[in-house]
Each structure stands twice: as structure tokens, then as C-alpha cells.
Design an enzyme around this catalytic site. Structure first.
Site, PDB file in Angstrom:
ATOM      1  N   TRP A 138       0.818  -1.217   0.000  1.00 26.17           N
ATOM      2  CA  TRP A 138       0.000   0.000   0.000  1.00 26.17           C
ATOM      3  C   TRP A 138       0.849   1.263   0.000  1.00 26.17           C
ATOM      4  O   TRP A 138       1.857   1.321   0.707  1.00 26.17           O
ATOM      5  CB  TRP A 138      -0.876   0.003   1.266  1.00 26.17           C
ATOM      6  CG  TRP A 138      -1.486   1.336   1.552  1.00 26.17           C
ATOM      7  CD1 TRP A 138      -0.901   2.382   2.222  1.00 26.17           C
ATOM      8  CD2 TRP A 138      -2.771   1.786   1.152  1.00 26.17           C
ATOM      9  NE1 TRP A 138      -1.764   3.447   2.270  1.00 26.17           N
ATOM     10  CE2 TRP A 138      -2.929   3.107   1.619  1.00 26.17           C
ATOM     11  CE3 TRP A 138      -3.840   1.196   0.444  1.00 26.17           C
ATOM     12  CZ2 TRP A 138      -4.087   3.857   1.405  1.00 26.17           C
ATOM     13  CZ3 TRP A 138      -4.989   1.939   0.236  1.00 26.17           C
ATOM     14  CH2 TRP A 138      -5.103   3.250   0.716  1.00 26.17           C
TER      15      TRP A 138
ATOM     16  N   ASP B  29       0.219   9.233   0.557  1.00 20.77           N
ATOM     17  CA  ASP B  29       0.893  10.504   0.256  1.00 20.77           C
ATOM     18  C   ASP B  29       2.382  10.413  -0.106  1.00 20.77           C
ATOM     19  O   ASP B  29       3.141   9.709   0.568  1.00 20.77           O
ATOM     20  CB  ASP B  29       0.874  11.421   1.500  1.00 20.77           C
ATOM     21  CG  ASP B  29      -0.454  11.445   2.197  1.00 20.77           C
ATOM     22  OD1 ASP B  29      -1.414  10.845   1.708  1.00 20.77           O
ATOM     23  OD2 ASP B  29      -0.516  12.075   3.268  1.00 20.77           O
TER      24      ASP B  29
ATOM     25  N   SER C  44       2.800  11.658   7.399  1.00 28.03           N
ATOM     26  CA  SER C  44       3.384  12.486   6.341  1.00 28.03           C
ATOM     27  C   SER C  44       4.259  13.625   6.852  1.00 28.03           C
ATOM     28  O   SER C  44       4.091  14.099   7.970  1.00 28.03           O
ATOM     29  CB  SER C  44       2.273  13.052   5.464  1.00 28.03           C
ATOM     30  OG  SER C  44       1.758  11.987   4.707  1.00 28.03           O
TER      31      SER C  44
ATOM     32  N   GLU D 276      -5.274  18.746   5.337  1.00 30.36           N
ATOM     33  CA  GLU D 276      -4.097  17.893   5.511  1.00 30.36           C
ATOM     34  C   GLU D 276      -2.984  18.376   4.565  1.00 30.36           C
ATOM     35  O   GLU D 276      -3.222  19.149   3.638  1.00 30.36           O
ATOM     36  CB  GLU D 276      -4.439  16.430   5.179  1.00 30.36           C
ATOM     37  CG  GLU D 276      -5.544  15.856   6.063  1.00 30.36           C
ATOM     38  CD  GLU D 276      -5.824  14.381   5.812  1.00 30.36           C
ATOM     39  OE1 GLU D 276      -5.804  13.611   6.778  1.00 30.36           O
ATOM     40  OE2 GLU D 276      -6.075  13.989   4.657  1.00 30.36           O
TER      41      GLU D 276
HETATM   42  C1  FRU Z   1      -3.338  12.342   4.064  1.00 23.25           C
HETATM   43  C2  FRU Z   1      -3.064  11.708   5.409  1.00 23.25           C
HETATM   44  C3  FRU Z   1      -2.150  12.596   6.224  1.00 23.25           C
HETATM   45  C4  FRU Z   1      -1.483  11.626   7.156  1.00 23.25           C
HETATM   46  C5  FRU Z   1      -1.333  10.403   6.287  1.00 23.25           C
HETATM   47  C6  FRU Z   1      -1.454   9.093   7.017  1.00 23.25           C
HETATM   48  O1  FRU Z   1      -3.675  11.443   3.063  1.00 23.25           O
HETATM   49  O2  FRU Z   1      -4.266  11.444   6.083  1.00 23.25           O
HETATM   50  O3  FRU Z   1      -2.810  13.649   6.885  1.00 23.25           O
HETATM   51  O4  FRU Z   1      -0.272  12.098   7.640  1.00 23.25           O
HETATM   52  O5  FRU Z   1      -2.339  10.487   5.303  1.00 23.25           O
HETATM   53  O6  FRU Z   1      -1.159   8.011   6.193  1.00 23.25           O
END
Ligand code: FRU
Length: 492
Positions: free
Chosen positions: A43, A46, A108, A231
Site C-alpha cells: 500500500w 501521500d 506524512s 491535511e
Molecule cells: C493524508 C493523510 C495525512 C497523514 C497520512 C497518514 O492522506 O491522512 O494527513 O499524515 O495520510 O497516512
């Protein structure tokens, strides 16, 4: 069929893909893109820590080393010398399991080249140290406890990393506080972090001299799209076309114009090293008009020959990301896109230009009304190619372009001159019923220039990126055709 060599070369590049070893669909059709990066297995979501160092572009990304569903979040890693051919490397930052039974998911964030050794992590005079700034997502069992900002460092070009033993570097006691994006501010010799309080639709700006101690400077938010949490923020200086000027652009992953889905918006304005002031109200500015472009961030450390910043996004949508019909490997990234700004009706808007090598099969076509009346057909040998179209709209009130066409299956683009609406319909694009919200029709306004409409369309097995009007409008969509090649049909 003519293969044309085209424009947009950033660097001399020769296309060969290290990324095609196995088909990843549940049936015989290969859904793994040929010129968009996706890791061998598991999988992804981001992109993280996009950074250039010593001739290599680094793409870190949210990665589950143990399966093709979200979980055990870690930073995967790939490198490229040309932004086209990516080499997958071992996991860079694995999930942390603490003695007290808590776990720290590595969410992220960004990476910087600490060439002045401001952090003190490196040998004196060493100019090639990388520091990653990420969110640690603390959980115990099923319970999510908190999120803080933590750091790690590498002295060997990102191959091995050490977590800072005094982490976290920023903790304000919130459960949702994430996605730090850090850049260098030369005039004050300091680092600036943009980070979000997702549930409050607020981006915060912090400063630091050493990447370890952070002070809040200002906040920006509760504007634009607030239909979904905020995000993955990033602040980036973008040149204005045909001028010496640049403006600051704050990109935010948030809602999409169809409520309930995620997408990306941006704000254009000024940033003085302390606070961000947006240009006058423009309504929501969408970075991409398709359902499948999210969490894009810019590269840090780009050499000067890159006059424009570069971003890469995740091609997917949280609504169905876990359900797309792939096995073993789930997730891919956009082509790198260069950003510039242009003025439209007194406001600045982004222009996105993909980095495309001349080795991708490209058709450059000048089309007129006759091509659509005569139902021109192109038989494409694979589902991976690019099309650069200049369409003369004389005597053409509307037209259709069917991509990946096989009998009743098609991805249907249609355009109406009067309304200037370009529509992409994936309701008959192949596998669509794996999730009720996937089959959909999207629209964007694309304005002709001197009676001509220009479109660049990149089809890559399960990805379609469409750039209209020289990149002022972009749409990115996933599709899952049931045949490994199809026609392109032009009709009225
Ligand atoms: C965005 C998110 C971020 C987070 C990450 C977790 O797609 O939700 O905010 O850090 O994915 O996988």
C-alpha cells in the site's frame, strides 16, 4: 503511426521503466502504470519528503511494508535522476514500537538538506545531511492517542536513518496535528514549518534555527474549502509567467467540489517569513479537477536550473482508495508537475506542466471539425501513451473523444464550445462497480485560445492525467479498463 518527439524536456532522459515487473490487477490486464511510479508491492498513499540531493530526486511516501491496505505507516523510498525512472529502495523510516506498548506511525512530512548543519546532527562541514520532519502518530492498541512532529536524519543520502533521541520536537497536545512541511528562509537563516490542525481548518507557521526548537509565528485558515479536514499543507514560491515576480502559494489537501470527496485547493498570496496574506477573495481554487489527485507537496533543495517548483501527488481518493481492484500493490503517484502562475481576470492561477520524456509514445495531432465528422480512429498498441491535441473549433460546437475504447467500454471526454465545459465520464470505463462512489463524471472549464482548444492527455494503464489550456486546468482520474489495448475515437 507517427511517434513524435515532443517538448518539456527538463533533462536528457531515456525512458525505461524499472517498475513493470508484474501485472497488478485481479485479471490479465496490467494496471501498473509504465511512466508513473508505483512500488513493487504493498500500500501507498501521500508522497513525503520530496527532496533533491547530489543528482538524485528522492520520493519518500506513506507505505505499509506488510500489505496492500493502509496500516503500519512507514516511509517507503524511491530515487530517480530524471523524475521518470524510479528505483525503489528499502523502507526509510519504519513504524516505531515502544517498550510501553505504544506505537508511532510515521505519518506524512517533508525532508530538507541541512547543508549548514544547523541541526548539529552531522560532522562539521558536512553539507549533504538530510533531515526528515514527520508526524508521529501515537497509538495504543486500537486507540489513537496523539500526534506530534518528530525528526530523523541521514548522512548517506537517505539510505539509512536515525530517529532523533529527543523526539518529539513539537507537541501541542492535540490528537490531530500533522503533516509538517519545512523550507529554508535564507534572509533570516531559519527554517519555516507549515503544519495543520486538520479539524480546525488551520495551517500554522513555525520557525526554528536548528530543526529541533520550534516557535509559533502565525496561523492562516478557516477559508476556502472547509468541507473536509485540512491535511498536507505546503508553502511554495511560484514564479509569475512573463515577469520577474514570484508569489507564494499555499497548497492544502482538503475537500473536493463534489462534497464528501477529498481534493486539493490552493491560496495565492504573500509571505514575509512570518505570516501568509492571501490575494483578494477568489472562491475556491482547485489544484486538480479530477477525483484522484491528493497530498501533493513540492520538492526541497532543487538546483537553480529548475526555475519552477515541482510537485508530485498521490493518485487516489480516500473514498475508495482501499477498494480499487488491485492486488499486492495499491497506489501510484502523478508525474512531477512544474508550477507557475498566470493572471486570469485580475487573479493569479496556477499553471501545471508535467515533466514528460520523449520516450513516452506521443501523438501530436492538429484536429479539425472534419476529423470528428469522419469519426477518426487511432488504434493504440497499449494503454500507455500521451496525446497532444490542438483542436480547431471552427464549425465544431461540441466533440467527443473516447479513450481506451473497446465496444461499449470507454473513457469519454466531451467538450461544448459555448459552455467551455470539458467533461470526463468514467461510468463505462471498465471495472467501476467495486465501490458505489467510483463511477463518476467530472467537469472543468477549458478556454480556447484563438479558436483552438489545446489538450495534453496522458493515459497510463490505470491513470489518466488531462492538461487543458496549457496547464491552467488539470484533471487526474483512475480508470480500470478490462482490455490491455483500445482505440481512440473522435466523434461529434
Ligand atoms: C493524508 C493523510 C495525512 C497523514 C497520512 C497518514 O492522506 O491522512 O494527513 O499524515 O495520510 O497516512
Amino acid at each position: 503511426m507517427k511517434i513524435n518527439i515532443i517538448y518539456l524536456l527538463l533533462l536528457p532522459m531515456f525512458f525505461s521503466c524499472k517498475n513493470t515487473k508484474e501485472a497488478v490487477s485481479e485479471n490479465a490486464v496490467n494496471y501498473r502504470p509504465a511512466y508513473h511510479y508505483s512500488p513493487e508491492k504493498n500500500w501507498v498513499n501521500d508522497p513525503n519528503g520530496l527532496v533533491y540531493l547530489d543528482g538524485e530526486y528522492h520520493l519518500f511516501y506513506q507505505y505499509n511494508p506488510f500489505g496492500d491496505k493502509w496500516g503500519h505507516m512507514s516511509w517507503g523510498h524511491a530515487v530517480s535522476t530524471d523524475l521518470q525512472n524510479w528505483e525503489e529502495l528499502p523502507v526509510a523510516l519504519p513504524e516505531i514500537i515502544n517498550d510501553d506498548g505504544t506505537k508511532e506511525g510515521i505519518f506524512s512530512g517533508s525532508a530538507v538538506v541541512d547543508s549548514l548543519n544547523t541541526s548539529g546532527f552531522f560532522e562539521p562541514g558536512f553539507k549533504h545531511g538530510l533531515v526528515a520532519i514527520f508526524t508521529a502518530n501515537i497509538t495504543k492498541g486500537e486507540e489513537q492517542l496523539s500526534q506530534n512532529q518528530s525528526i530523523a536524519y541521514s548522512s548517506d543520502k537517505g539510505r539509512t536513518w536515525k530517529y532523533y533521541d529527543q523526539n518529539p520536537v513539537l507537541d501541542i497536545g492535540l490528537k490531530d496535528f500533522r503533516d509538517p512541511n519545512v523550507m529554508w528562509w535564507p534572509s533570516e537563516q531559519k527554517w519555516i514549518m507549515t503544519v495543520v490542525k486538520p479539524l480546525e481548518y488551520i495551517a500554522q507557521f513555525y520557525e526554528s534555527k536548528d530543526l529541533k526548537n520550534w516557535t509559533l509565528m502565525s496561523e492562516f485558515g478557516k477559508m476556502g474549502d472547509t468541507t473536509k479536514i485540512w491535511e498536507c499543507p505546503a508553502l511554495v514560491k511560484v514564479p509569475v509567467e512573463k515577469s520577474e515576480e514570484g508569489k507564494w502559494v499555499l497548497i492544502i489537501s482538503s475537500g473536493y467540489k463534489t462534497e464528501g470527496f477529498v481534493g486539493m485547493q490552493y491560496f495565492v498570496g504573500d509571505f514575509d517569513g512570518h505570516s501568509f496574506t492571501p490575494q483578494k477573495a477568489t472562491g475556491v481554487l482547485s489544484l486538480d479537477h479530477g477525483k484522484d489527485f491528493y497530498a501533493a507537496i513540492p520538492f526541497n533543495g532543487l538546483p537553480n536550473e529548475h526555475k519552477k517548483p515541482l510537485i508530485i501527488g498521490w493518485i487516489n481518493n480516500w473514498t475508495y482508495a482501499g477498494d480499487i481492484p488491485l492486488q499486492g500493490s495499491r497506489g501510484t503517484f502523478s508525474m512531477a508537475r512544474q508550477l507557475s502562475l498566470t493572471e486570469v481576470e485580475g487573479s493569479y492561477v496556477l499553471v501545471q506542466t508535467p515533466v514528460v520524456s520523449d520516450a513516452i509514445l506521443q501523438e501530436n495531432l492538429n484536429l479539425t471539425a472534419a476529423d470528428f465528422s469522419n469519426n477518426k480512429v487511432l488504434e493504440m498498441p497499449t494503454n500507455s501513451y500521451g496525446l497532444n491535441l490542438a483542436i480547431d473549433l471552427k464549425n465544431l460546437d461540441s466533440f467527443k473523444i473516447s479513450l481506451l475504447k473497446n465496444e461499449n467500454e470507454e473513457c469519454l471526454l466531451s467538450y461544448h464550445k459555448e459552455s467551455e465545459q470539458l467533461t470526463f465520464d468514467r461510468t463505462k470505463s471498465g471495472k467501476v462497480d467495486f465501490q458505489a462512489d467510483f463511477p463518476s463524471i467530472e467537469q472543468m472549464t477549458v478556454t480556447p485560445n484563438n479558436g483552438k482548444l489545446t489538450l495534453s492527455i496522458f493515459v497510463d494503464n490505470s491513470v489518466i492525467e488531462i492538461y487543458g489550456d496549457g496547464g491552467k486546468k488539470v484533471m487526474t482520474e483512475l480508470v480500470f479498463p478490462t482490455k490491455s489495448s483500445g482505440k481512440i475515437l473522435f466523434s461529434k
